[in-house]
Design a protein around this motif. Structure first.
Motif, PDB file in Angstrom:
ATOM      1  N   PRO A  65       0.795  -1.226   0.000  1.00 17.23           N
ATOM      2  CA  PRO A  65       0.000   0.000   0.000  1.00 17.23           C
ATOM      3  C   PRO A  65       0.831   1.281   0.000  1.00 17.23           C
ATOM      4  O   PRO A  65       0.309   2.343  -0.328  1.00 17.23           O
ATOM      5  CB  PRO A  65      -0.832  -0.119   1.271  1.00 17.23           C
ATOM      6  CG  PRO A  65      -0.084  -1.061   2.139  1.00 17.23           C
ATOM      7  CD  PRO A  65       0.628  -2.013   1.212  1.00 17.23           C
ATOM      8  N   SER A  66       2.108   1.205   0.319  1.00 17.32           N
ATOM      9  CA  SER A  66       2.905   2.433   0.287  1.00 17.32           C
ATOM     10  C   SER A  66       3.108   2.932  -1.140  1.00 17.32           C
ATOM     11  O   SER A  66       3.443   4.090  -1.359  1.00 17.32           O
ATOM     12  CB  SER A  66       4.248   2.248   0.996  1.00 17.32           C
ATOM     13  OG  SER A  66       5.033   1.293   0.329  1.00 17.32           O
ATOM     14  N   TYR A  67       2.863   2.064  -2.143  1.00 12.28           N
ATOM     15  CA  TYR A  67       2.948   2.462  -3.547  1.00 12.28           C
ATOM     16  C   TYR A  67       1.566   2.719  -4.152  1.00 12.28           C
ATOM     17  O   TYR A  67       1.462   3.244  -5.247  1.00 12.28           O
ATOM     18  CB  TYR A  67       3.649   1.379  -4.380  1.00 12.28           C
ATOM     19  CG  TYR A  67       5.123   1.328  -4.134  1.00 12.28           C
ATOM     20  CD1 TYR A  67       5.977   2.147  -4.849  1.00 12.28           C
ATOM     21  CD2 TYR A  67       5.659   0.458  -3.194  1.00 12.28           C
ATOM     22  CE1 TYR A  67       7.349   2.101  -4.636  1.00 12.28           C
ATOM     23  CE2 TYR A  67       7.023   0.405  -2.972  1.00 12.28           C
ATOM     24  CZ  TYR A  67       7.852   1.225  -3.686  1.00 12.28           C
ATOM     25  OH  TYR A  67       9.205   1.183  -3.463  1.00 12.28           O
ATOM     26  N   ASN A  68       0.539   2.292  -3.493  1.00 10.60           N
ATOM     27  CA  ASN A  68      -0.831   2.430  -3.994  1.00 10.60           C
ATOM     28  C   ASN A  68      -1.586   3.302  -3.004  1.00 10.60           C
ATOM     29  O   ASN A  68      -2.003   2.834  -1.946  1.00 10.60           O
ATOM     30  CB  ASN A  68      -1.469   1.046  -4.125  1.00 10.60           C
ATOM     31  CG  ASN A  68      -0.710   0.179  -5.103  1.00 10.60           C
ATOM     32  OD1 ASN A  68      -0.768   0.388  -6.291  1.00 10.60           O
ATOM     33  ND2 ASN A  68       0.055  -0.776  -4.578  1.00 10.60           N
TER      34      ASN A  68
ATOM     35  N   TRP B 135      -3.495   2.500   0.598  1.00  7.09           N
ATOM     36  CA  TRP B 135      -3.692   3.403   1.734  1.00  7.09           C
ATOM     37  C   TRP B 135      -4.488   4.586   1.247  1.00  7.09           C
ATOM     38  O   TRP B 135      -4.237   5.123   0.164  1.00  7.09           O
ATOM     39  CB  TRP B 135      -2.365   3.921   2.272  1.00  7.09           C
ATOM     40  CG  TRP B 135      -1.611   2.950   3.121  1.00  7.09           C
ATOM     41  CD1 TRP B 135      -2.093   1.841   3.748  1.00  7.09           C
ATOM     42  CD2 TRP B 135      -0.229   3.026   3.445  1.00  7.09           C
ATOM     43  NE1 TRP B 135      -1.088   1.211   4.427  1.00  7.09           N
ATOM     44  CE2 TRP B 135       0.075   1.925   4.260  1.00  7.09           C
ATOM     45  CE3 TRP B 135       0.779   3.918   3.120  1.00  7.09           C
ATOM     46  CZ2 TRP B 135       1.338   1.696   4.763  1.00  7.09           C
ATOM     47  CZ3 TRP B 135       2.047   3.681   3.619  1.00  7.09           C
ATOM     48  CH2 TRP B 135       2.322   2.588   4.435  1.00  7.09           C
ATOM     49  N   PHE B 136      -5.450   5.003   2.044  1.00  9.53           N
ATOM     50  CA  PHE B 136      -6.211   6.212   1.794  1.00  9.53           C
ATOM     51  C   PHE B 136      -5.776   7.182   2.877  1.00  9.53           C
ATOM     52  O   PHE B 136      -6.221   7.093   4.011  1.00  9.53           O
ATOM     53  CB  PHE B 136      -7.717   5.919   1.884  1.00  9.53           C
ATOM     54  CG  PHE B 136      -8.599   7.011   1.343  1.00  9.53           C
ATOM     55  CD1 PHE B 136      -8.624   8.268   1.922  1.00  9.53           C
ATOM     56  CD2 PHE B 136      -9.413   6.759   0.256  1.00  9.53           C
ATOM     57  CE1 PHE B 136      -9.432   9.261   1.423  1.00  9.53           C
ATOM     58  CE2 PHE B 136     -10.234   7.748  -0.251  1.00  9.53           C
ATOM     59  CZ  PHE B 136     -10.244   8.999   0.334  1.00  9.53           C
ATOM     60  N   ASP B 137      -4.846   8.068   2.532  1.00 11.44           N
ATOM     61  CA  ASP B 137      -4.307   8.997   3.515  1.00 11.44           C
ATOM     62  C   ASP B 137      -5.370  10.027   3.886  1.00 11.44           C
ATOM     63  O   ASP B 137      -5.981  10.632   3.008  1.00 11.44           O
ATOM     64  CB  ASP B 137      -3.093   9.741   2.958  1.00 11.44           C
ATOM     65  CG  ASP B 137      -1.901   8.826   2.707  1.00 11.44           C
ATOM     66  OD1 ASP B 137      -2.065   7.601   2.718  1.00 11.44           O
ATOM     67  OD2 ASP B 137      -0.803   9.357   2.500  1.00 11.44           O
TER      68      ASP B 137
ATOM     69  N   PRO C  75      -9.312   3.162  10.109  1.00 12.98           N
ATOM     70  CA  PRO C  75      -7.915   3.462  10.425  1.00 12.98           C
ATOM     71  C   PRO C  75      -7.166   2.183  10.798  1.00 12.98           C
ATOM     72  O   PRO C  75      -7.632   1.384  11.599  1.00 12.98           O
ATOM     73  CB  PRO C  75      -8.004   4.392  11.637  1.00 12.98           C
ATOM     74  CG  PRO C  75      -9.403   4.909  11.642  1.00 12.98           C
ATOM     75  CD  PRO C  75     -10.245   3.849  11.005  1.00 12.98           C
ATOM     76  N   THR C  76      -6.017   1.984  10.162  1.00 18.45           N
ATOM     77  CA  THR C  76      -5.198   0.815  10.481  1.00 18.45           C
ATOM     78  C   THR C  76      -3.815   1.210  10.959  1.00 18.45           C
ATOM     79  O   THR C  76      -3.126   0.414  11.571  1.00 18.45           O
ATOM     80  CB  THR C  76      -5.049  -0.117   9.264  1.00 18.45           C
ATOM     81  OG1 THR C  76      -4.491   0.624   8.185  1.00 18.45           O
ATOM     82  CG2 THR C  76      -6.393  -0.690   8.856  1.00 18.45           C
ATOM     83  N   CYS C  77      -3.400   2.421  10.624  1.00 18.75           N
ATOM     84  CA  CYS C  77      -2.113   2.892  11.104  1.00 18.75           C
ATOM     85  C   CYS C  77      -2.125   4.418  11.101  1.00 18.75           C
ATOM     86  O   CYS C  77      -2.987   5.042  10.478  1.00 18.75           O
ATOM     87  CB  CYS C  77      -0.959   2.360  10.260  1.00 18.75           C
ATOM     88  SG  CYS C  77      -0.914   2.979   8.576  1.00 18.75           S
TER      89      CYS C  77
END
Length: 149
Positions: free
Chosen positions: A59-62, A90-92, A120-122
């Protein structure tokens, strides 16, 4: 040195800078290998959408980045874009950029995200400061370029 207060505008600028760095990294990856990684970038409103099919489980790339309260009208399109990519993403969400106030009610963007299955997961922190003036002249080997989204 006194840091500027983190306003909504500054929070958006910091988030945009992070997105610009990631986008530049992805575009360089695409140029290096002829896009064998299947890099896709898009924008809906001010929200930036990034996807790398070869790293579909990372998810750090998506990512969905720079989402603001003003882009709530694009939320269905954003979520559809991510679903179509079929990646782990990830949806920031930057609290200063959405209506996260207690009592914002069930109509808030955060409630809509939760209803869409996003929880929220992180949590991540970003540190910012005011750039210092260099004490020594720049090296002629150092090239500074502005990244434009």
């Amino acid at each position: 040195m006194q840091l500027p207060l983190l306003t909504r505008d500054l929070a958006f600028r910091v988030e945009t800078a992070e997105a610009a760095c990631l986008k530049a990294k992805l575009l360089a990856l695409m140029e290096d290998d002829g896009d064998a990684h299947d890099v896709v970038t898009a924008r809906l409103g001010r929200t930036i959408l990034l996807s790398v099919q070869s790293r579909r489980h990372n998810p750090s790339y998506n990512r969905v980045m720079c989402f603001t309260q003003e882009d709530e009208g694009h939320l269905d399109g954003i979520l559809q874009w991510v679903r179509d990519k079929d990646v782990r993403f990830w949806f920031d969400v930057v609290p200063a950029l959405v209506n996260a106030a207690p009592g914002a009610g069930e109509g808030s963007v955060l409630h809509r995200l939760a209803a869409a299955g996003l929880i929220p997961t992180c949590f991540m922190n970003v540190v910012y400061t005011v750039p210092l003036e260099p004490k020594h002249p720049s090296s002629p080997d150092l090239i500074v370029e502005e990244i434009d989204l």
